[in-house]
Scaffold this motif. Sequence first.
Motif, PDB file in Angstrom:
ATOM      1  N   LEU A  83       0.850  -1.199   0.000  1.00  0.00           N
ATOM      2  CA  LEU A  83       0.000   0.000   0.000  1.00  0.00           C
ATOM      3  C   LEU A  83       0.880   1.241   0.000  1.00  0.00           C
ATOM      4  O   LEU A  83       1.881   1.287   0.713  1.00  0.00           O
ATOM      5  N   CYS A  84       0.466   2.257  -0.760  1.00  0.00           N
ATOM      6  CA  CYS A  84       1.130   3.554  -0.687  1.00  0.00           C
ATOM      7  C   CYS A  84       0.927   4.073   0.733  1.00  0.00           C
ATOM      8  O   CYS A  84      -0.200   4.109   1.228  1.00  0.00           O
ATOM      9  N   GLN A  85       1.996   4.461   1.379  1.00  0.00           N
ATOM     10  CA  GLN A  85       1.912   4.899   2.770  1.00  0.00           C
ATOM     11  C   GLN A  85       1.413   6.334   2.919  1.00  0.00           C
ATOM     12  O   GLN A  85       1.294   6.843   4.024  1.00  0.00           O
ATOM     13  N   TYR A  86       1.104   6.979   1.796  1.00  0.00           N
ATOM     14  CA  TYR A  86       0.551   8.325   1.830  1.00  0.00           C
ATOM     15  C   TYR A  86      -0.946   8.326   1.502  1.00  0.00           C
ATOM     16  O   TYR A  86      -1.732   8.948   2.193  1.00  0.00           O
ATOM     17  N   CYS A  87      -1.343   7.606   0.432  1.00  0.00           N
ATOM     18  CA  CYS A  87      -2.753   7.653   0.013  1.00  0.00           C
ATOM     19  C   CYS A  87      -3.470   6.301   0.116  1.00  0.00           C
ATOM     20  O   CYS A  87      -4.681   6.241   0.025  1.00  0.00           O
ATOM     21  N   GLY A  88      -2.733   5.201   0.268  1.00  0.00           N
ATOM     22  CA  GLY A  88      -3.342   3.891   0.445  1.00  0.00           C
ATOM     23  C   GLY A  88      -3.626   3.116  -0.827  1.00  0.00           C
ATOM     24  O   GLY A  88      -4.158   2.015  -0.765  1.00  0.00           O
ATOM     25  N   THR A  89      -3.241   3.634  -1.998  1.00  0.00           N
ATOM     26  CA  THR A  89      -3.486   2.915  -3.237  1.00  0.00           C
ATOM     27  C   THR A  89      -2.529   1.725  -3.379  1.00  0.00           C
ATOM     28  O   THR A  89      -1.498   1.662  -2.709  1.00  0.00           O
TER      29      THR A  89
END
Length: 171
Positions: A83-89
């Motif tokens: 998971l992207c640790q900024y936006c969760g994508t």
Amino acid sequence: MRDKVLILNQDFSAIAVCTVTKAFLLVYLEKAELISKANGAVLRTVSTTYPVPSVIRLQRYVKVPYYGISLSRHNVLRRDNFLCQYCGTTKNLTLDHLLPRSRGGETNWLNLVTACFRCNSRKGDRTPEEAGLKLIQKPSKPSLQTFLQLHLNAYNQDWGLYLNVGKNRSI
């Protein structure tokens, strides 16, 4: 035969995961003992059936040197649950240095996170705070037990007891 087997040291600490074939061989050669069987699965020979191991324990204590989990792109992605640790994508993932390398940031477990291309580009040569980005979770250096417990696709319910032993201990 694609299942995985948890290998325990003599003191019941988890040290590795192996294939069913290797685990069966260790048990058959009496180098390990069968601690837990896979539900209903058996290995057949011409004259005998053997239970498929799920957890085995080595007969002798093996001193395992501390190497930790190797720092690699794939292991950082696994630690961050892909998971992207900024936006969760989960799309177009890459690695991001929290403190950019151009500003003296090192390549280590505590400075690397998974980021999507969009968030990584938005952050650029800044820290997340400077770019107005917030981390979903703080990066940490994983231990062997937590890595096995959280990230193996072949995680088996029989393993739970042994992966929680020494959970606070880093191997």
